[in-house]
Design a protein around this motif. Sequence first.
Motif, PDB file in Angstrom:
ATOM      1  N   THR A 233     125.017  97.156  60.845  1.00  9.68           N
ATOM      2  CA  THR A 233     124.739  97.633  62.195  1.00  9.68           C
ATOM      3  C   THR A 233     123.238  97.654  62.490  1.00  9.68           C
ATOM      4  O   THR A 233     122.808  97.292  63.588  1.00  9.68           O
ATOM      5  N   LEU A 234     122.428  98.048  61.502  1.00 11.41           N
ATOM      6  CA  LEU A 234     120.995  98.207  61.734  1.00 11.41           C
ATOM      7  C   LEU A 234     120.136  97.158  61.043  1.00 11.41           C
ATOM      8  O   LEU A 234     118.970  96.993  61.407  1.00 11.41           O
ATOM      9  N   GLY A 235     120.675  96.470  60.042  1.00 11.40           N
ATOM     10  CA  GLY A 235     119.904  95.432  59.380  1.00 11.40           C
ATOM     11  C   GLY A 235     119.150  95.925  58.160  1.00 11.40           C
ATOM     12  O   GLY A 235     119.161  97.114  57.829  1.00 11.40           O
ATOM     13  N   HIS A 268     123.946  90.713  57.056  1.00 14.21           N
ATOM     14  CA  HIS A 268     123.340  91.942  57.570  1.00 14.21           C
ATOM     15  C   HIS A 268     123.025  91.823  59.066  1.00 14.21           C
ATOM     16  O   HIS A 268     122.927  90.735  59.611  1.00 14.21           O
ATOM     17  N   SER A 269     122.869  92.984  59.689  1.00 16.55           N
ATOM     18  CA  SER A 269     122.587  93.063  61.137  1.00 16.55           C
ATOM     19  C   SER A 269     123.590  92.246  61.953  1.00 16.55           C
ATOM     20  O   SER A 269     123.237  91.599  62.936  1.00 16.55           O
ATOM     21  N   GLU A 272     123.780  93.285  66.017  1.00 15.74           N
ATOM     22  CA  GLU A 272     122.703  92.887  66.936  1.00 15.74           C
ATOM     23  C   GLU A 272     122.469  91.385  66.933  1.00 15.74           C
ATOM     24  O   GLU A 272     122.430  90.743  67.990  1.00 15.74           O
ATOM     25  N   ASP A 273     122.280  90.801  65.746  1.00 15.97           N
ATOM     26  CA  ASP A 273     121.908  89.389  65.670  1.00 15.97           C
ATOM     27  C   ASP A 273     123.012  88.476  66.203  1.00 15.97           C
ATOM     28  O   ASP A 273     122.736  87.476  66.878  1.00 15.97           O
TER      29      ASP A 273
END
Length: 322
Positions: A233-235, A268-269, A272-273
Amino acid sequence: MQQALKFRALGCLVQGVQAGVRTWWWLVKMMLPITFGVAVLQWLGVIGTISRWLTPAFSYIGLDGEGVLTFLTATLTSIYAAIGVMGTLNLDFRSVTIVAVMTLIAHNLIVESVVQRRSGCRSGWGMAALRLTMAIFTAWILNRILPADFTGRLLLEHREAGELSFGAILRNWALTQARLFPLMLAMIVSLNVLQRILREFSLIDHLTLPMASVMRIFGLSRDCAFLWIVLNTLGLAYGASVMIDEVESGRIARRDARLLNAHAAMTHSTLEDTLLYFTLGLGLFWLLVPRVIMAMAVVWTLRLWERRCRPVYSERQRNRRP
């Protein structure tokens, strides 16, 4: 009773702020020279020159010089920078899809490899090499399975690439860092406080238990579930503080942290990404599925390799004993 709960919550707040600020300052000291160096390399044209050298090799994965330039930009900086470069180029839908998957796997390698080294990996260089290898291998596969006429509506605003002076480059770099670092501080501190509250009041299991079966499919320990949620979620950069704290405190085993890092290197991430590229008109299937498959392949390969090598290592240890 209520007073005791307030005291415990206050303790979580103080400890979370202290740990978050320490990790934030470590990231700032690391990121400032790295991002400045990359900005200088871009201004000098070094990245563009390297992309031209690599174009013949990258033709095997369906990319021309413009695609290589976008990928190199992402490996040294971020996906935002890669999308910015795309806006000045004439990449078709098929090439953008391949580049998107590559950059989702391998971006911001210098900073994130240092973070992963501190959060349980044996080697930051090894993690960077893994991400580059898997990005290229995934692109090679996509180049063979995507139809030659693979197309779609690309919602990418094109603009002319202008020549920037060194002063303009320096100003853009400074403004970017000035906007980024306060956001990082708020995110990292908040996440550290939340982590401590969840652990102090035994709430973390309510988040991780439903993920246990998913972790088994991925080849990861159930103890990795909370960190998996954070990283996806946040990376890596924002989640670094929590992951470093979990590893250094011993709440997650080093072996489990290495496997999680290998998995997170590809995925990861995710929130968002992936949404960044999705808003450009790319399909979620191609943005998500290849990376998840590669992450699972890497983790299960590592597990099988460890299982195969463990008896050999144990035998060597026995032979060394007097």
